[in-house]
Design an enzyme around this catalytic site. Structure first.
Site: not given
Ligand code: GLA
Length: 346
Positions: A104, A175, A311
């Site tokens: 991210h 997210h 997402e």
């Molecule tokens: C995304 C990632 C997960 C986790 C979340 C936040 O969905 O794929 O593995 O890192 O973000 O915690």
């Protein structure tokens, strides 16, 4: 447009929350910090207003948190193997904030910065952020504009637009952690999910990087082509679920380049039905596997499997995988993307 104080960012600058509302009384609150969807209040089938997304009460908690609740992720959502990218023959080492990988965009991603308000109306807000050349270790000065619009039909549309003066990565997502029983209603394993995907991206045993294989969902716990309780196969004895501690995978949407449906979810107790639409090639299902004792809004405490994320995105690590559609944005080109979440009682 209602506006209220929400604390300060890392530089001490005021963070504000704007309330979008529609004719039905549905409300969505958006923070300037991280362009975060803080809450989404919707009347359920019994007339009870439910806030269907997890979150915190102020900016300080968002800055401390590691879950990315409701946040806008950019420039690069999901993982980049080893945090390494090569653009026009130049190597860039990004922050390794998830084991060896970049997740991210790192700790300084757009989820953690205070966006400027560009325009507001009763039901929409446009936020703007100027990310400098080298910020988050990515090349190019990038201007990002993001608009949230809440329609009278309870559609929350997120429009992203970005331009850079050097070739760079553009792969934005939202997210949000949905719980259609309400953010504080506990486990989501009984809520039903449908994902419009015939295949998903298996990942490496550690580090969660797609192997390159597109595996058909048929006959696997990843088959959500028909509505299925999220928990039904979540604990199945299946290598991909044990590698990641539960659902945390990208699903392969059809190759249309237009906004089309990606997923739906339903909570029978509240009657709330979520629809998701996107023009992105993939959608990550994440079942809150790492959420543990998070102190959230209004005294709620969130734990594992109390929300799901959908997402929309380019495939994880697609910048390094020539078989996947690339998130590379050429200098001067305009990145545009749309994702829509809609709530209904049908
Ligand atoms: C995304 C990632 C997960 C986790 C979340 C936040 O969905 O794929 O593995 O890192 O973000 O915690």
């Amino acid at each position: 447009m209602l506006k209220s104080a929400f604390g300060t960012d890392r530089q001490g600058k005021a963070v504000e929350v704007y309330t979008l509302s529609n004719a039905k009384g549905t409300e969505a609150k958006i923070a300037t910090l991280g362009a975060i969807l803080v809450s989404w209040n919707f009347k359920d089938k019994n007339g009870v207003v439910r806030d269907v997304v997890l979150g915190y009460d102020d900016a300080a908690d968002y800055l401390k948190g590691t879950c990315y609740f409701g946040a806008t992720i950019g420039r690069s959502s999901n993982r980049i193997a080893g945090g390494k990218i090569v653009i026009n023959g130049v190597d860039y080492q990004l922050e390794q904030n998830d084991g060896d990988n970049n997740l991210h965009s790192g700790s300084n991603g757009m989820h953690a910065v205070n966006w400027d308000v560009d325009a507001v109306s009763e039901n929409s807000i446009t936020l703007k952020y100027l990310s400098a050349d080298g910020e988050q270790d990515f090349p190019g000065n990038m201007t990002v504009k993001l608009t949230y619009t809440l329609s009278d039909d309870d559609e929350l549309t997120i429009n992203y637009e970005a331009v850079s003066d050097k070739d760079t990565v553009a792969n934005f997502t939202n997210h949000s952690y949905f719980n259609l029983g309400g953010h504080d209603s506990g486990d989501i394993f009984g809520q039903k999910l449908k994902i419009y995907a015939d295949a998903f991206n298996p990942v490496t045993p550690t580090g969660s990087i797609p192997t390159g294989e597109l595996r058909l969902v048929e006959g696997t716990p990843f088959d959500f082509r028909e509505f299925k309780e999220i928990g039904k196969d979540a604990d199945a004895d299946y290598d991909q679920l044990s590698y990641t501690g539960g659902y945390d995978h990208n699903f392969v949407l059809d190759d249309k380049k237009e906004v089309r449906i990606m997923a739906e979810a339903i909570c029978e107790e509240t009657g709330i039905h979520l629809y998701g639409y996107t023009d992105c090639p993939g959608v990550q299902l994440y079942a809150s596997n790492f959420v543990n004792g998070e102190k959230g809004k209004g005294g709620a405490v969130y734990n594992i499997h109390q929300a799901f994320c959908l997402e929309s995105q380019y495939f994880p690590d697609s910048i390094n995988n020539p078989a996947f559609e690339t998130p590379l944005l050429k200098a001067g080109d305009v990145y545009k993307s749309t994702t829509i979440y809609k709530l209904a009682l049908d």
